[in-house]
Design an enzyme around this catalytic site. Structure first.
Site, mmCIF file in Angstrom:
data_model
loop_
_atom_site.group_PDB
_atom_site.id
_atom_site.type_symbol
_atom_site.label_atom_id
_atom_site.label_comp_id
_atom_site.label_asym_id
_atom_site.label_seq_id
_atom_site.Cartn_x
_atom_site.Cartn_y
_atom_site.Cartn_z
ATOM 1 C CG HIS A 146 33.424 53.362 34.873
ATOM 2 N ND1 HIS A 146 32.116 53.393 34.810
ATOM 3 C CD2 HIS A 146 33.626 52.503 35.710
ATOM 4 C CE1 HIS A 146 31.257 52.483 35.578
ATOM 5 N NE2 HIS A 146 32.330 51.756 36.129
ATOM 6 C CB ALA A 147 38.961 51.714 33.511
#
Length: 136
Positions: free
Chosen positions: A52-53
């Site tokens: 994820h970011a």
């Protein structure tokens, strides 16, 4: 922010025959105030974490015990960091995709975060992350 903004930070290490001490102070050793601390442990062999970011979250990742790798991706370039010392932290700025892998047996990853948990701060789909990058 760019991948070049992410870097290993050498944390203070006070050596003592009775045992070493390392500390982290927000806005002094790292470029944010610490609002949350969490840690990963008992990661099964061959497992990956991350994926994820974050839109706004700043983080510092530290291998408290054992080792693991962090692959950072800014949508153009990727860089792999091997964390294996408790006095080194990897600064990860917002809008950087991260994958954690190659966990050693007994590895513990502590993460210092700039904000409280907020699900709306996540990009969990890589294509949506790429579409949100400037110039995309």
């Amino acid at each position: 922010m760019a991948l070049s903004d992410c870097k290993i930070i050498d944390l203070p290490k006070i050596a003592d025959p009775r045992g070493n001490l390392t500390f982290v102070e927000g806005q002094r050793h790292i470029p944010f105030d610490i609002r949350r601390v969490y840690y990963l442990y008992d990661v099964p062999g061959g497992s990956e974490r991350g994926g994820h970011a974050h839109k706004a979250l700043h983080q510092l990742m530290i291998a408290m015990s054992g080792s693991f790798d962090v692959v950072l991706d800014d949508g153009r370039d990727q860089k792999r960091f091997h964390l294996n010392r408790s006095y080194y932290g990897l600064y990860v700025c917002p809008m950087i995709w991260r994958e954690l892998d190659n966990f050693s047996s007994g590895a513990v990853s502590m993460v210092l975060a700039s904000n409280l948990y907020d699900e709306d701060d996540y990009y969990r789909d890589y294509d949506r992350f790429l579409a949100a990058l400037p110039g995309q």
